[in-house]
Scaffold this motif. Structure first.
Motif, PDB file in Angstrom:
ATOM      1  N   PHE A 428       0.826  -1.210   0.000  1.00  0.00           N
ATOM      2  CA  PHE A 428       0.000   0.000   0.000  1.00  0.00           C
ATOM      3  C   PHE A 428       0.858   1.256   0.000  1.00  0.00           C
ATOM      4  O   PHE A 428       0.460   2.281  -0.569  1.00  0.00           O
ATOM      5  N   SER A 432      -0.446   3.637  -2.886  1.00  0.00           N
ATOM      6  CA  SER A 432      -1.168   4.838  -2.456  1.00  0.00           C
ATOM      7  C   SER A 432      -0.455   6.125  -2.829  1.00  0.00           C
ATOM      8  O   SER A 432      -1.076   7.191  -2.874  1.00  0.00           O
ATOM      9  N   THR A 438      -4.408   3.826  -7.140  1.00  0.00           N
ATOM     10  CA  THR A 438      -5.576   3.747  -6.260  1.00  0.00           C
ATOM     11  C   THR A 438      -6.701   4.674  -6.706  1.00  0.00           C
ATOM     12  O   THR A 438      -7.668   4.876  -5.963  1.00  0.00           O
ATOM     13  N   LYS A 452     -10.056  -1.208  -6.838  1.00  0.00           N
ATOM     14  CA  LYS A 452     -11.012  -1.580  -5.795  1.00  0.00           C
ATOM     15  C   LYS A 452     -10.301  -2.221  -4.605  1.00  0.00           C
ATOM     16  O   LYS A 452     -10.826  -2.216  -3.491  1.00  0.00           O
ATOM     17  N   GLU A 453      -9.121  -2.785  -4.838  1.00  0.00           N
ATOM     18  CA  GLU A 453      -8.337  -3.426  -3.785  1.00  0.00           C
ATOM     19  C   GLU A 453      -7.204  -2.512  -3.330  1.00  0.00           C
ATOM     20  O   GLU A 453      -6.173  -2.987  -2.842  1.00  0.00           O
ATOM     21  N   ASP A 454      -7.378  -1.213  -3.482  1.00  0.00           N
ATOM     22  CA  ASP A 454      -6.342  -0.232  -3.118  1.00  0.00           C
ATOM     23  C   ASP A 454      -5.063  -0.428  -3.909  1.00  0.00           C
ATOM     24  O   ASP A 454      -3.975  -0.118  -3.436  1.00  0.00           O
TER      25      ASP A 454
END
Length: 632
Positions: A428, A432, A438, A452-454
């Motif tokens: 992430f 991110s 994202t 949708k899953e970051d």
């Protein structure tokens, strides 16, 4: 305005493959069904394994006749210079167009067909469905709209196309769409694709600019005899400093996925220039981390793809090494070895839960192991890497181990490691901070909506793959390895490199900084000497790490309080509580462990080649009682 044309009669791709052209700019005369709509008519787009109504591998016309067309709205006057086409990507169907006309318009109502004298110009197209075919117009044409009008197609198939348009936008400072989508970089870097020799020369130039913090070395050779060059960035290049973690980025294990290679070449330039300019963030990274960049794991494959070019190499040319081996999935399958040992309850009695040994069959000369893989494995064993990533292309997602499903015969299944929580954070941290990964409104690259899953996914839950570099790194070394798929386009045109650099620059830096998350320390004996190969265990996490040659270790952990134990052969173990905070900066957690008396006695006896006398306790007691009765 800068001229983006490669030559007088050729412009760069407008961006159907790279998604710079959005779905609303694509139209068609008819559509067989939604999953084969105009939005799927993008060069190199891939269909799902189970082709369905949403994600198919081309635009396919609803009828097979010469009145069908595929249209692109450039949203501004554009100098069009050519078209590239493919057939439908499909495991089950054979559909491609064999010839077409091209039409242009400024208002989408009145259309002009490109001419060859007084006759309509017919362009010869594909002879199979995957190899791209490029047609350059005899003379560039200026318009806003362009249509590809199929005239003939494979006799056993239908009208299906994947398309890229070559075009240079005409100067128009008032164009709203252009201003909205334009991404500009302020970094003065070498934004182009580099041949092997040019890559080596660029590394040399950066090394000469920053000789005190950089070093060039090679880890081995490719199957074709090219050296695998690595670039080190550190305040003491060439040396491992006690307490300083080692980090690596690799790229190009699939030779045709070239964006990662160029990102690492840009990263080394950027870090050198920013270090010289006094950027405190970069200086801190360089002074507190030993960084290794290996931009081209598969230089032989890259040269094949580069020779054909960014638009014509297709989806797979250059992916494999010269022996046809997929380097990234050529490592020993240690997850199966570990799981089998767990099932037989051999851990920890006969096998550790980490540093899983390489099977004998894999080390034999007859094993199908690439030279590049062997070089990578030796490098990974030699350097005490803590964190690493391999950069790949063709998607926008970060994957983390395990990459192989645990259930036999299952192709997609969540298969977490004991360190799943920290792996998810690491993934992430990159996704991110990427400009697009994202973004829930972004278009999917091919078939999966990873936003949708970051922007992250467990590798095995995407598709199972045995013997990945990620799983090997985690199970055989101390290094936590992830895969970054850094762009939808595997081989973007070089005019897209500045934007791709902006997309990934912050992520590349943030991920490197994560090497300083968790705990670190040195395990020493009572005389203060570092103990190599001491085992560091964290209560509740069934995966240990080991100390390096000087006794130093690093253990990546999320914020929290942990009970940590250090142990080594011949030493008493020691435990303590270590707390990890939310700020970047590993918590210091040192250990001093001593030898028990019995271990010291055994060591002395072995040193002088004498075996200790082992008497049964009962025999010894009887002997002493007899002595007392005799008055001795």
């Amino acid at each position: 305005m800068q001229d983006l044309c490669d030559g007088q009669n050729k412009c760069p791709p407008m961006g159907l493959e790279s998604l710079k052209i959005d779905d609303f700019q694509l139209h068609a005369s008819s559509t067989k069904r939604y999953g084969l709509g105009a939005h799927r008519g993008r060069l190199n787009i891939q269909a799902g394994l189970y082709e369905d109504d949403l994600y198919d591998g081309a635009w396919c016309a609803g009828r097979d006749d010469p009145l069908q067309w595929f249209e692109v709205d450039a949203r501004r006057l554009t100098k069009f210079t050519g078209v590239i086409t493919q057939g439908r990507n499909s495991l089950w169907s054979s559909d491609w167009v064999t010839s077409y006309k091209v039409m242009i318009s400024n208002d989408s109502h009145t259309w002009m067909t490109l001419k060859n004298g007084s006759d309509d110009l017919i362009f010869r197209s594909n002879r199979e469905k995957e190899i791209p075919v490029q047609n350059i117009f005899p003379t560039p044409v200026v318009a806003r709209y362009i249509r590809v009008n199929p005239q003939s197609w494979f006799s056993s198939g239908s009208i299906c196309m994947r398309v890229e348009i070559l075009g240079c936008p005409m100067p128009d400072p008032n164009n709203y769409y252009h201003r909205r989508n334009e991404v500009i970089t302020s970094d003065d870097l070498d934004f182009r694709h580099h041949t092997y020799k040019e890559m080596r020369q660029l590394m040399k130039v950066v090394n000469e600019m920053c000789p005190n913090i950089t070093r060039i070395y090679n880890i081995g050779k490719s199957q074709g005899g090219l050296k695998l060059y690595a670039f080190e960035i550190s305040d003491n290049p060439g040396e491992h400093e006690v307490g300083e973690p080692e980090f690596r980025y690799t790229a190009g294990s699939h030779g045709n996925e070239v964006l990662g290679r160029e990102l690492l070449l840009l990263l080394m330039q950027f870090m050198c220039l920013e270090y010289l300019s006094g950027n405190q963030r970069i200086r801190h990274l360089v002074e507190e981390t030993r960084i290794h960049l290996l931009p081209s794991v598969n230089p032989d494959g890259y040269e094949k793809a580069f020779e054909v070019g960014s638009e014509l190499s297709g989806w797979s040319l250059g992916r494999w090494n010269n022996n046809g081996i997929d380097i990234h999935h050529n490592f020993p399958d240690l997850s199966s070895v570990l799981w089998e040992a767990e099932a037989k309850k051999l851990i920890p009695r006969k096998m550790f839960n980490h540093h899983v040994p390489i099977p004998e069959w894999y080390q034999s000369q007859n094993a199908s192991v690439a030279l590049e893989t062997r070089a990578l494995m030796a490098w990974m064993e030699k350097m005490p890497f803590v964190l690493g990533s391999n950069l790949q292309g063709g998607e926008l997602v970060v994957t983390f181990p395990y990459d192989r499903t645990r259930s036999p015969g299952v192709t997609r299944e969540q298969t977490p490691t004991p360190d799943d929580h920290i792996f998810r954070w690491l993934a992430f941290s990159y996704a991110s901070t990427h400009r697009l990964m994202t973004d829930a409104s972004r278009r999917v690259c091919h078939t999966e909506d990873f936003a949708k899953e970051d922007g992250t996914i467990n590798g095995a839950s995407w598709h199972t793959a045995a013997g990945s570099m990620n799983d090997f790194s985690y199970l055989h070394t101390n290094c936590f390895e992830l895969t970054m798929f850094v762009g939808c386009d595997k081989f973007p045109h070089e005019n897209e490199l500045p934007e791709e650099w902006e997309n990934n620059r912050e992520s590349l830096l943030v991920f490197m900084e994560q090497v300083h998350r968790g705990i670190k320390g040195v395990v020493r004996d009572l005389q203060g000497r570092g103990i190599a190969n001491a085992i560091i265990s964290v209560e509740g996490i069934n995966h240990d790490v080991r100390t390096a040659a000087d006794g130093d270790y690093w253990r990546l952990l999320n914020p929290g309080e942990y009970k940590v134990t250090a142990r080594a052969h011949g030493y008493a173990s020691a435990s303590k509580k270590c707390e990890v905070g939310y700020e970047i900066g590993a918590t210091r957690c040192d250990f001093k462990i001593g030898r028990p008396n019995l271990s010291r006695i055994r060591e002395i006896m072995e040193k002088f080649n004498r075996q200790p006398i082992k008497l049964q306790v009962r025999q010894l007691q009887t002997h002493r009682s007899g002595e007392r009765l005799l008055g001795t």
